[in-house]
Design an enzyme around this catalytic site. Structure first.
Site, PDB file in Angstrom:
ATOM      1  N   GLU B  53       0.805  -1.222   0.000  1.00 34.58           N
ATOM      2  CA  GLU B  53       0.000   0.000   0.000  1.00 34.58           C
ATOM      3  C   GLU B  53       0.838   1.272   0.000  1.00 34.58           C
ATOM      4  OE1 GLU B  53      -0.541  -2.644   1.868  1.00 34.58           O
ATOM      5  OE2 GLU B  53      -2.656  -3.230   1.756  1.00 34.58           O
ATOM      6  N   PHE B 115     -11.470  -6.934  14.338  1.00 31.58           N
ATOM      7  CA  PHE B 115     -10.441  -7.461  13.444  1.00 31.58           C
ATOM      8  C   PHE B 115     -10.056  -6.412  12.396  1.00 31.58           C
ATOM      9  CE2 PHE B 115      -9.383  -9.825   9.475  1.00 31.58           C
ATOM     10  CZ  PHE B 115      -8.148 -10.272   9.903  1.00 31.58           C
ATOM     11  N   GLN B 116      -8.784  -6.185  12.258  1.00 29.21           N
ATOM     12  CA  GLN B 116      -8.235  -5.201  11.311  1.00 29.21           C
ATOM     13  C   GLN B 116      -8.813  -3.807  11.513  1.00 29.21           C
ATOM     14  OE1 GLN B 116      -8.238  -6.939   7.301  1.00 29.21           O
ATOM     15  NE2 GLN B 116      -6.220  -7.775   7.796  1.00 29.21           N
ATOM     16  N   LYS B 165     -17.448  -0.479   6.495  1.00 28.66           N
ATOM     17  CA  LYS B 165     -17.972  -1.434   5.522  1.00 28.66           C
ATOM     18  C   LYS B 165     -19.495  -1.372   5.410  1.00 28.66           C
ATOM     19  CE  LYS B 165     -17.253  -6.150   3.900  1.00 28.66           C
ATOM     20  NZ  LYS B 165     -16.662  -7.472   4.171  1.00 28.66           N
ATOM     21  N   MET B 483      24.826   8.045   0.700  1.00 31.50           N
ATOM     22  CA  MET B 483      24.585   9.304   1.397  1.00 31.50           C
ATOM     23  C   MET B 483      24.905   9.164   2.889  1.00 31.50           C
ATOM     24  SD  MET B 483      23.760  12.361   1.036  1.00 31.50           S
ATOM     25  CE  MET B 483      22.800  12.843  -0.383  1.00 31.50           C
TER      26      MET B 483
END
Ligand SMILES: Cc1cc2nc3c(=O)[nH]c(=O)nc-3n(C[C@H](O)[C@H](O)[C@H](O)COP(=O)(O)OP(=O)(O)OC[C@H]3O[C@@H](n4cnc5c(N)ncnc54)[C@H](O)[C@@H]3O)c2cc1C
Ligand SMILES: Cc1ncc(C[n+]2csc(CCOP(=O)(O)OP(=O)(O)O)c2C)c(N)n1
Ligand SMILES: [Mg+2]
Lengths: 168, 587
Positions: B53, B115-116, B165, B483
């Site tokens: 993501e 959940f989640q 949802k 760097m």
């Protein structure tokens, strides 16, 4: 270059929506600005507007930055620097609980009278006073009560408004 | 007209279409399945399945920066949303317009550690311009339109819309995007004309002027870049730009001094240090640019044009602040300059250019042109030659290669250069290249990469292969986090703590494993050939492994906490004194 620290009272009109206070507080903590006091409540029920009054301190550049940062939050309608914009009135409300008997109890009541504090609860051994005044007045009153059996104090923090006819 | 009821998921799709979204970058999961189902049943919006993501957001950034449109992202709840956080902050730091839709557990479960479940609006509050949690399906369409408006207006930025949802399943009424009159958020586009007049007077009186321009010009669109070019040509003044503003003014022009700042050119930094009038158009006085604040352009009067009032007087106090869009301000400036028949002080300007040419003659980007090892600068010079005249876009990862790309690749047009400036996110370049490539299928898109940065989001090769995005991953492989090594050399006694890139894969084989083309150059004479081959591939990604000098450092460099005139030009240039302690703590 030593820059002077200034204390400013800022009024912010916001949409009263979930998370708006978190945005304001997150801004202050995330950017390391001071909050000396912050009050908030809905002031316009029809349009769901809340007014936040906050007292902050910083250099001139930081105070300007604070106002610009507040103003760019999406739910913020207006930001007013009451300290900059001319005379204003500032008040705090405090509830102060004092417990004791005898001479101390009488003295507490006498001082409350001088400060025009109201008794909003009384038992044989305690009072709860309600006091409205400037931050300094409330400080003084609470300081005196500390010697007369202060149990606890609860303060609203500053609410403020500009003087004169003009509104927000 | 009877109002048609749609499900929340259908409302989402309709709103995206009405907002002109043609590509959305995303990754599915339980909390966004209704939206994925609605996506399945239409053909207008193309969904690009990323592999992580974070990359969805970077890809959307590449898409947005290269098109000027809002980039769009779709992720699931919990880990989907938290994975997106780095991308969101990256977009916030670089002012890139993004709308990110995230799934959320159903409203009745919010707060139950479901959940989640993640407090997505809480987590993303400091990494977005604004965010929303939509609890009522009838507010969904309006909120989505508002999200696009907020993302693209004023100073652009990322906006998250969190979608429980049950709201995606619920039936509701769709409203089309109307002329948005947002009740609170109305950024000032037109400047105060009195301020512009003041600015014109100051500009006309300048003896040693400089334009210091930034990402704001790119944000304002190609028209603003054109106006900038016109104004700079009209005045005859020198111009420099930040990393984020490259391409707004053509780098091939004589008035161009190159990038300024920590790894900017000698002439740009010294011209900034010595200027008497600084004209900042859409740059934010970042610490990588100002160096030591107390010695930043000490004798100068400053004009600052910015659409965000909070950018003004934040780091540097300015004399003439102008709040407004760069395009609108430049239009007024040009018009007033002409109307008032202003002309720069030619004698002073001639002397100033004389001084600047003296600095330019130091040839600060020169490097040791050896035949024994590929210098990273050489590889980029050859890439530059190979790309000349071709329609191309460049993205970068973060590190030395990024700075060399900024120094050695010329940008003559805006929106062609995509790099993570404010957050400096390693792993940005590959997904951003994919986003840019999908927006410009026929153009050449090169991700100038370092071997360490590439590993941070290399899973996105899969995305590029799936959608036949022929991005070119041009790895300047110095086997170090160069760097980091450079700073360790300068500040930590060359103790290379954890900065060696151990256990690297064979990048050519890696490419082949994915069905891509893998190429390698280990000798100077192979570079051209490899670049040529790379450019010939048009149907799949190419990974190019250029084995460059492991010890090369990026110069010029202004060490942290130093002023512009304390710039180091090369390895033999030791700092005037050891970096002061207050400089050591700077990043
Ligand atoms: C390893 C590394 C090294 C770096 N070294 C350098 C360096 O040497 N030199 C350098 O320059 N940078 C360097 N950077 C990048 C640096 O960190 C900053 O990201 C960059 O300098 C900021 O560019 P900017 O000032 O143009 O601002 P941006 O981040 O592009 O911000 C744009 C400004 O314009 C305003 N704006 C936006 N839209 C508009 C509009 N429409 N109209 C008017 N104003 C608008 C915004 O409010 C903002 O203030 C480096 C980054 C990394 C990772
Ligand atoms: C996500 C992330 N982690 C750490 C850093 C710190 N960092 C900046 S540059 C760099 C090294 C990059 O190495 P490489 O990609 O090989 O590029 P090089 O400098 O060698 O060209 C690191 C670790 C960062 N910018 N981003
Ligand atoms: Mg490297």
């Amino acid at each position: 270059m030593e820059e002077k620290i200034e204390k400013h009272t800022i009024a912010v009109l916001v949409d009263n929506e979930p998370g708006v206070l978190a945005r304001v507080i997150g801004l202050f903590s995330g950017r390391g600005y001071n909050i000396e006091s912050l009050t908030v409540a809905e002031v316009n029920n029809a349009d769901h507007l809340s007014r936040i009054t906050l007292v902050t301190s910083g250099t001139r550049m930081v105070v300007e930055q604070i106002k610009a940062q507040l103003d760019r939050l999406v739910p913020v309608h207006k930001v007013h620097d009451l300290t900059d914009e001319g005379p204003s009135v500032e008040r705090e409300l405090a509830l102060v609980k004092v417990a004791g008997t005898g001479e101390k109890r009488i003295e507490a009541l006498r001082l409350a009278d001088i400060f025009k504090a109201k008794v909003v609860d009384a038992t044989l051994t305690s009072f709860v006073f309600e006091l409205t005044g400037t931050t300094a007045e409330v400080d003084d009153f609470v300081g005196l009560m500390a010697q007369l059996g202060l149990v606890e104090a609860s303060r609203t923090g500053v609410v403020a408004m500009s003087k004169g006819a003009a509104g927000f | 007209m009877s109002e048609q009821k749609l499900t929340g998921a259908q409302i989402v799709i309709k709103a995206l279409k009405d907002q002109g979204v043609d590509i959305i970058f995303g990754y599915p999961g339980g909390a966004v399945l209704p939206i994925y189902d609605a996506l399945f049943q239409q053909n207008d919006i193309k969904h690009i399945l990323v592999r992580h993501e974070q990359a969805a957001v970077h890809a959307a950034e590449g898409y947005a920066r290269s098109t000027g449109k809002v980039g769009c992202v779709l992720v699931t709840s919990g880990p989907g949303a938290t994975n997106a956080v780095t991308g969101l902050l990256d977009a916030l730091c670089d002012s890139i317009p993004i709308v990110c839709l995230s799934g959320q557990v159903p409203t009745h479960l919010i707060g139950n550690d479901a959940f989640q479940e993640a407090d997505t609006t809480g987590i993303t509050r400091p990494c977005t311009k604004h965010n929303y949690l939509v609890k009522d399906v009838n507010q969904l369409a309006r909120t989505l339109h508002e999200a696009f408006y907020v993302a693209r207006s004023g100073r652009p930025g990322p906006v998250v819309v969190d979608l429980p949802k049950d709201v995606q399943f619920a039936d509701g009424i769709y409203v089309p995007p109307t002329e948005v009159k947002h009740k609170t958020y109305r950024p000032q586009v037109k400047p105060e004309i009195a301020r512009v007049e003041e600015a014109i007077e100051l500009i006309a009186s300048a003896k040693r002027p400089i334009f210091y321009t930034g990402g704001g010009v790119i944000n304002a669109g190609p028209f603003a870049a054109k106006l900038l070019t016109q104004f700079v040509k009209t005045t005859g003044f020198p111009i420099t730009s930040t990393l984020m503003g490259l391409g707004a003014f053509p780098a091939s022009d004589q008035q161009w001094l190159g990038m300024l700042g920590m790894h900017g050119t000698y002439e740009a930094n010294l011209a900034m240090y010595n200027c008497d009038v600084m004209i900042n158009i859409g740059a934010r006085f970042d610490d990588r640019v100002t160096g030591k604040l107390s010695e930043f352009a000490p004798g100068s009067k400053k004009i600052h044009v910015d659409i965000d009032p909070s950018s003004i007087n934040k780091n540097v106090a300015v004399d003439i602040p102008i709040v407004g869009d760069c395009g609108a301000v430049l239009e007024d400036m040009l018009r007033l300059w002409k109307a008032k028949q202003k002309r720069a002080d030619q004698t002073a300007l001639k002397a100033w250019w004389g001084q600047i040419e003296g600095w330019r003659a130091r040839n600060c980007l020169n490097y040791n042109r050896t035949e024994s090892v590929i210098k990273p600068q050489y590889a980029l010079e050859r890439l530059r030659e190979a790309l000349r005249g071709k329609d191309h876009y460049i993205t970068t990862e973060v590190g030395q290669h990024q700075m060399w790309a900024a120094q050695f690749l010329p940008f003559d047009q805006p929106n062609r250069w995509m790099t993570s400036g404010g957050l400096g996110t390693m792993g940005y370049g590959l997904p951003a290249a994919i986003g840019a490539q999908l927006a410009h299928p026929d153009a050449i898109v090169v991700d100038v990469s370092g071997e360490a940065s590439f590993l941070m989001n290399m899973q996105e090769i899969g995305t590029a292969v799936q959608y036949r995005a022929p991005v070119k991953i041009f790895i300047l492989n110095n086997k170090y986090m160069g760097m980091v090594r450079q700073w360790q050399e300068l500040l930590h006694g060359s103790r290379y703590s954890q900065s060696y890139s151990e256990a690297l894969p064979d990048f050519v084989k890696l490419a082949e494993a994915w069905g891509c083309v893998g190429l390698r150059a280990t000798k100077v004479e192979e570079v051209d050939q490899v670049i040529q081959k790379m450019l010939e591939v048009t149907d799949r990604p190419v990974i190019v492994d250029i084995a460059v000098d492991e010890k090369e450092n990026c110069f010029p460099m202004i060490p942290g906490g130093k002023a512009h005139n304390e710039i180091l030009l090369g390895p033999d240039d030791s700092p005037s004194d050891a970096t002061p302690e207050d400089g050591m703590v700077l990043v």
